[in-house]
Motif scaffolding. Structure first.
Motif, short mmCIF file in Angstrom:
data_model
loop_
_atom_site.label_atom_id
_atom_site.label_comp_id
_atom_site.label_asym_id
_atom_site.label_seq_id
_atom_site.Cartn_x
_atom_site.Cartn_y
_atom_site.Cartn_z
N ARG A 1 0.86 -1.20 0.00
CA ARG A 1 0.00 0.00 0.00
C ARG A 1 0.88 1.24 0.00
O ARG A 1 1.86 1.32 0.73
CB ARG A 1 -0.90 0.04 1.24
N LEU B 1 1.18 4.80 1.20
CA LEU B 1 0.58 5.70 2.18
C LEU B 1 0.92 7.16 1.89
O LEU B 1 0.12 8.05 2.17
CB LEU B 1 1.07 5.32 3.59
N ASP C 1 2.76 9.40 -1.36
CA ASP C 1 3.10 9.16 -2.76
C ASP C 1 3.79 10.38 -3.38
O ASP C 1 3.14 11.34 -3.79
CB ASP C 1 1.81 8.84 -3.53
N GLY D 1 -7.22 9.64 6.86
CA GLY D 1 -6.63 8.64 5.98
C GLY D 1 -5.82 9.21 4.83
O GLY D 1 -5.40 8.47 3.94
N ALA D 2 -5.56 10.54 4.88
CA ALA D 2 -4.83 11.17 3.78
C ALA D 2 -3.34 10.87 3.80
O ALA D 2 -2.66 11.06 2.80
CB ALA D 2 -5.05 12.68 3.81
N GLY D 3 -2.82 10.46 4.97
CA GLY D 3 -1.39 10.20 5.09
C GLY D 3 -0.67 11.19 5.99
O GLY D 3 0.56 11.19 6.07
N ARG E 1 -4.10 14.55 0.05
CA ARG E 1 -5.28 13.68 -0.07
C ARG E 1 -4.84 12.37 -0.69
O ARG E 1 -4.12 12.35 -1.69
CB ARG E 1 -6.35 14.34 -0.95
N GLU E 2 -5.23 11.27 -0.06
CA GLU E 2 -4.87 9.94 -0.53
C GLU E 2 -3.37 9.80 -0.76
O GLU E 2 -2.91 9.20 -1.73
CB GLU E 2 -5.65 9.60 -1.82
N GLY E 3 -2.60 10.40 0.15
CA GLY E 3 -1.15 10.27 0.12
C GLY E 3 -0.43 11.19 -0.84
O GLY E 3 0.79 11.23 -0.87
N LYS E 4 -1.18 11.95 -1.64
CA LYS E 4 -0.57 12.83 -2.63
C LYS E 4 -0.72 14.30 -2.22
O LYS E 4 -1.69 14.67 -1.58
CB LYS E 4 -1.24 12.64 -4.00
#
Length: 246
Positions: free
Chosen positions: A18, A20, A22, A41-43, A213-216
């Motif tokens: 996964r 986490l 990016d 959960g964004a990282g 957001r979402e690791g980015k």
């Protein structure tokens, strides 16, 4: 040009397949108060753990005051103070004794006298000089948060990382915390990197924001630039919701 004291350069963190975080890159300049935002959960927690040396990146580079965290971990982490989540202290010891125990972790504070002087200084800086000898179990939540910042200041850091510092505080406690952060920035040129869901608080103290957001990396720039997206009378909360939904 003002130097960057916190740099995240192409950082990725993968765990069991996964991703986490990016390929995230951003920098925070000396004396800035930078807010760190993102949905659950964004990282954000992963990136804070990377910055504080608790975990290592899969790729990329982290620098504190120009020092590579991976290659010179001890030196780099000596330039950071952190309060991650709610600070934990021994409730049966005084604030002073808790800090004296923690001061032993700082090799630059050589000897009992040096530790005592530094603890006296940081208690004064956070407004707890008159309560330093009281047991932490008698402290309000706001006082515990200020004691947590005192702990983060023990090693004379250049960067202070705060993770949800205002969680659970009443309006007076939030104002006192806000005033303390601004005062430390103004007096000592400290740089703050503050993660929080309390966007109205961040809007009042942060000149700059980093949003993931979402690791980015989703957005970075001046707070006023993002707020203006919500209109002339907009709030950071409105602009943030619009950004992450877009």
């Amino acid at each position: 040009m003002t130097e960057s004291v916190l740099e995240v350069i192409g950082v990725t963190k993968k765990v069991r397949g996964r991703t986490l975080v990016d390929d995230v890159s951003f920098a925070v300049k000396k004396g800035e108060i930078c807010g760190f935002l993102g949905p659950n959960g964004a990282g954000k927690t992963t990136l804070i753990r990377l910055l504080t040396g608790l975990i290592v990146p899969t790729s990329g580079e982290l620098r504190i005051a120009g020092v590579n965290v991976q290659k010179e971990r001890k030196t780099a982490l000596g330039k950071i103070g952190a309060m991650v989540e709610s600070p934990v202290f021994f409730p049966y010891l005084s604030g002073r004794k808790n800090l004296l125990n923690l001061a032993r972790l700082h090799p630059e504070l050589k000897g009992k006298r040096a530790r005592e002087e530094r603890v006296k200084d940081v208690l004064s800086l956070v407004g707890l000089a008159g309560r330093g000898d009281d047991k932490v179990g008698t402290y309000s939540l706001g006082m515990k948060q200020r004691l947590g910042i005192a702990q983060a200041l023990l090693g004379r850091p250049e960067v202070v990382i705060l993770d949800e510092p205002a969680n659970g505080l009443d309006p007076l406690g939030m104002r006192e915390l806000r005033e303390l952060i601004l005062s430390l920035r103004d007096q000592f040129g400290l740089t703050f990197f503050v993660s929080s869901h309390l966007l109205d608080e961040l809007q009042q103290i942060c000149s700059r924001l980093v949003v993931i957001r979402e690791g980015k990396l989703l957005w970075q720039g001046e707070t006023r630039e993002l707020v203006l997206r919500a209109g002339a009378d907009g709030r950071l909360e409105d602009a943030f919701v619009e950004l992450v939904r877009g």
